[in-house]
Design an enzyme around this catalytic site. Structure first.
Site, PDB file in Angstrom:
ATOM      1  N   GLU A  82      34.870  -1.953   1.711  1.00 25.96           N
ATOM      2  CA  GLU A  82      34.645  -0.643   2.750  1.00 25.96           C
ATOM      3  C   GLU A  82      33.209  -1.200   3.427  1.00 25.96           C
ATOM      4  OE1 GLU A  82      35.872   2.394   3.784  1.00 25.96           O
ATOM      5  OE2 GLU A  82      33.795   2.191   4.829  1.00 25.96           O
ATOM      6  N   THR A 135      39.657  10.222   6.672  1.00 25.38           N
ATOM      7  CA  THR A 135      40.623  10.879   5.683  1.00 25.38           C
ATOM      8  C   THR A 135      40.135  12.009   4.798  1.00 25.38           C
ATOM      9  OG1 THR A 135      41.884   8.710   5.643  1.00 25.38           O
ATOM     10  CG2 THR A 135      42.344  10.689   4.042  1.00 25.38           C
ATOM     11  N   GLY A 163      41.052  17.869   7.285  1.00 23.51           N
ATOM     12  CA  GLY A 163      41.339  19.533   6.582  1.00 23.51           C
ATOM     13  C   GLY A 163      42.249  19.107   5.659  1.00 23.51           C
ATOM     14  N   ARG A 198      48.431  20.028  20.356  1.00 24.86           N
ATOM     15  CA  ARG A 198      46.815  19.927  20.237  1.00 24.86           C
ATOM     16  C   ARG A 198      46.466  19.440  21.695  1.00 24.86           C
ATOM     17  NH1 ARG A 198      45.551  17.178  14.350  1.00 24.86           N
ATOM     18  NH2 ARG A 198      45.567  19.162  13.228  1.00 24.86           N
TER      19      ARG A 198
HETATM   20  P1  ADP Z   1      42.985   5.780   7.684  1.00 25.43           P
HETATM   21  O1  ADP Z   1      43.264   7.279   7.972  1.00 25.43           O
HETATM   22  O2  ADP Z   1      43.688   5.020   8.588  1.00 25.43           O
HETATM   23  O3  ADP Z   1      43.003   5.356   6.356  1.00 25.43           O
HETATM   24  P2  ADP Z   1      40.111   6.260   7.552  1.00 25.43           P
HETATM   25  O4  ADP Z   1      39.101   6.423   8.738  1.00 25.43           O
HETATM   26  O5  ADP Z   1      40.443   7.199   6.717  1.00 25.43           O
HETATM   27  O6  ADP Z   1      41.361   5.619   8.281  1.00 25.43           O
HETATM   28  O7  ADP Z   1      39.516   4.976   6.904  1.00 25.43           O
HETATM   29  C1  ADP Z   1      39.269   3.856   7.218  1.00 25.43           C
HETATM   30  C2  ADP Z   1      38.151   3.052   6.662  1.00 25.43           C
HETATM   31  O8  ADP Z   1      37.759   1.896   7.035  1.00 25.43           O
HETATM   32  C3  ADP Z   1      36.857   3.822   6.968  1.00 25.43           C
HETATM   33  O9  ADP Z   1      36.195   4.351   5.520  1.00 25.43           O
HETATM   34  C4  ADP Z   1      35.902   2.713   7.456  1.00 25.43           C
HETATM   35  O10 ADP Z   1      34.485   2.734   7.187  1.00 25.43           O
HETATM   36  C5  ADP Z   1      36.481   1.354   6.974  1.00 25.43           C
HETATM   37  N1  ADP Z   1      36.110   0.317   7.949  1.00 25.43           N
HETATM   38  C6  ADP Z   1      36.285   0.350   9.268  1.00 25.43           C
HETATM   39  N2  ADP Z   1      35.959  -0.923   9.755  1.00 25.43           N
HETATM   40  C7  ADP Z   1      35.691  -1.732   8.508  1.00 25.43           C
HETATM   41  C8  ADP Z   1      35.084  -2.963   8.539  1.00 25.43           C
HETATM   42  N3  ADP Z   1      35.092  -3.765   9.363  1.00 25.43           N
HETATM   43  N4  ADP Z   1      35.139  -3.606   7.071  1.00 25.43           N
HETATM   44  C9  ADP Z   1      35.260  -2.633   6.062  1.00 25.43           C
HETATM   45  N5  ADP Z   1      35.680  -1.310   6.385  1.00 25.43           N
HETATM   46  C10 ADP Z   1      35.861  -0.923   7.327  1.00 25.43           C
END
Ligand code: ADP
Length: 595
Positions: A168, A177, A181, A423
């Site tokens: 992350e 996520t 909501g 939407r």
């Molecule tokens: P989804 O709903 O598809 O799970 P989210 O937005 O909830 O998508 O989660 C995607 C996560 O991936 C986020 O916490 C974001 O910070 C993380 N993320 C995005 N790019 C990278 C990356 N290059 N390396 C590590 N984490 C990443």
């Protein structure tokens, strides 16, 4: 959320800081207690600072409405860093920049009141970063992104026996996520609710396909709707709580049907509470925060071997994943360049259009996947909601409870769209209104006391006190409070109430009604268009395998969640994202684990 976070400076901490030479010079204050507020993401962050003649003694967060889960670290780590270093130049917490800056600003205002030289204090506090050694880490399954899809994939793979590391890039898990909501569409064909609401998996399929103008892949949509309820049961088995179905399912904005389940914990925090508890209590699964995947590693045949990443200190970490990689890095709603490049609908998605998204939604997965040959699908379809906070673009401050009991009015006090519709159609209609600005209007049926909490744990009374929502004993009073013509608003609501009585489709095509808007006091809150979801992304098949530009599977690469495309077509139904990320996250986790 109104929780009080208190950080007290202990003598030991002072001594460590002083002895460690972190405190550059003795500051001078007028001893006392000071209070100040600064704007965070969702309203004011109020702080109390106690200073002696020479030291910042304590910082207390008195009150805030920052999003739980995402902003917690900003509210603890930033005050702790200010206390430890006795400086205002401290680092912000990644992924919670606005909340961090709100804390720093409010403390700065307090110290100004105390007569401090704040400019001098701003030069103190930045953490000296020592770059760690580069390293190589081996695992079986490597997941990129600890949002909803990544956590579902990682937990599922671990349950099936794999060693898993989830990367992350931000300082906390949750992504978009956790900010959602929380509405989760899922139909159990055998339930009394499905009968009562005349719903079925088949109807969910049809509405999802139609709602995206039949541009979604039917097999992917079928996979989504057929497995959504099993996903909900899987979460419940792990201890996540949803409100009892007998209390009623609800129609989320743009969801078109009452099939959304509501988690008991606010916004998306229940999902991550569940996943974090799993990770904390099981072997062979780990989340590495502040670790950003940069590129996928392949062999000469194109098979995915792992990921090159940047660690917290800027060091390079090479992850080798013997079973494979799951890409779950979310969408690109926060990447203006990609928005402008691909958008074919709105034509205005520059930085002036705000977004509900997390700072992590920068489309990293799109770049990484295309670099190894992945195909993209539906990139031109970007979803906006008509529900953004005018200042931040966030969904917070939204006073609606369900679709049936509220209307949208423009600055002339007129309705302009079917508020139970799609939407994209609602947002397009909002762009055509004066200043692209509207108010959500409802009555006291939704707010018997005004202390009821919305999804963001905000009460309408709180929002009114902050000037983010408005109240009127009569419709004319409400009109005066929001500055729209009273006669127009009265006529609009009277006409709407006639349709509620007959339940007849109105001139905008609205069919979803419940009770009339006639029970004062009346409430309103302003909303603007905001970028919410990117429907397009990496092409996958129903096994969550990534497909390349020649139509072949990329060996060892899976993808799930908002980084993928081809499911929601031109327009995603409200409540379908949480189902999508869970269903395809689990499929990706199961399939990569089986390798
Ligand atoms: P989804 O709903 O598809 O799970 P989210 O937005 O909830 O998508 O989660 C995607 C996560 O991936 C986020 O916490 C974001 O910070 C993380 N993320 C995005 N790019 C990278 C990356 N290059 N390396 C590590 N984490 C990443």
């Amino acid at each position: 959320m109104r929780k009080i976070v208190s950080v007290l400076l202990t003598t030991a901490l002072v001594m460590t800081a002083l002895l460690g030479g972190v405190v550059a010079c003795a500051a001078s204050f007028t001893a006392g207690e000071y209070e100040a507020a600064a704007k965070g993401n969702n309203g004011d962050v109020n702080v109390k600072v106690v200073v002696s003649d020479t030291m910042i003694e304590s910082i207390e967060i008195l009150d805030h409405q920052e999003t739980p889960g995402i902003c917690d670290k900003a509210l603890t780590d930033v005050p702790a860093a200010i206390l430890e270093t006795q400086g205002l130049g401290v680092d912000t917490v990644s992924g919670a920049t606005n909340s961090s800056n709100a804390v720093i600003s409010a403390v700065t205002l307090c110290l100004e009141q105390a007569g401090a030289d704040v400019e001098a204090l701003k030069a103190i506090g930045a953490k000296e970063v020592v770059r760690a050694e580069d390293q190589t880490i081996e695992t079986e399954v490597l997941v990129i992104g600890a949002g909803g899809a990544g956590c579902a994939a990682g937990v599922q793979a671990n349950q099936l026996g794999s060693n898993v590391i989830i990367l992350e890039k931000q300082a906390s898990i949750g992504g978009n996520t956790i900010m959602s909501g929380g509405a989760f569409n899922a139909v159990n064909d055998r339930s009394e609710q499905a009968i009562e609401y005349n719903d079925s998996v088949e109807w969910h399929f049809t509405q999802t396909m139609n709602g995206g103008d039949n541009k979604g892949d039917p097999l992917l949509v079928h996979t989504l709707v057929r497995n959504a309820y099993a996903g909900l049961e899987w979460l419940e088995e792990m201890g996540m709580e949803f409100y009892d179905e007998e209390r009623g399912l609800f129609t989320v904005t743009g969801g078109l049907w009452p099939r959304a389940h509501k988690p008991v914990m606010p916004v998306g925090t229940g999902f991550f509470d569940t996943y974090q508890r799993y990770v904390d209590t099981h072997e062979g699964i780990e989340i590495m925060l502040n670790t950003k995947a940069e590129s996928l590693i392949t062999d000469e045949t194109g098979k995915i071997l792992g990921v090159k990443a940047t660690g917290e200190t800027g060091n390079t970490i090479t992850f080798l994943a013997s079973k494979g990689v799951v890409l779950a890095s979310g969408g690109f709603g926060k990447n203006v360049e990609l928005r402008m490049k691909y958008d074919s609908t709105w034509g205005v998605l520059d930085e002036t259009i705000l977004s509900t998204n997390s700072a992590g939604a920068t489309g990293d997965g799109i770049y990484m996947a295309t670099a190894v040959g992945a195909d993209l699908v539906g990139m031109e379809y970007i979803q906006l909601l008509p529900l953004g906070d005018p200042q931040s673009g966030s969904l917070s401050g939204n006073i609606e409870f369900d679709v049936e009991r509220r209307i949208f009015v423009n600055k002339n006090g007129e309705r302009f769209v079917n508020e139970g519709g799609r939407r994209d159609e609602m947002t397009a209609a909002l762009f055509a209104q004066p200043d692209s600005y509207m108010y959500i209007v409802m009555d006291s049926d939704c707010y018997p006391t005004g202390d009821e909490l919305n999804n963001f744990n905000e009460s309408v009374n709180q929002l009114i006190a902050e000037g983010r929502a408005f109240k009127g004993e009569t419709i004319a009073d409400l009109a005066a409070a929001i500055g729209v013509p009273a006669d127009a608003l009265e006529a609009t609501i009277a006409e709407f109430n006639e349709h509620v009585a007959t339940k007849e489709t109105d001139e905008f095509g609205r069919t979803l009604y419940s009770t009339p808007i006639d029970n004062g006091p009346f409430y309103a809150a302003p909303r603007v268009p905001t970028v919410h979801h990117t429907m397009g992304g990496v092409k996958i098949n129903a096994e969550a395998e990534v497909i390349d530009r020649s139509g072949n599977v990329i060996d060892g690469l899976y993808a799930a969640g908002e980084v993928t495309g081809g499911i929601h077509g031109t327009n995603r139904l409200g409540g379908n994202a949480l189902a999508d990320i869970l269903v395809f996250g689990r499929i990706a986790g199961e399939n990569v684990s089986a390798r």
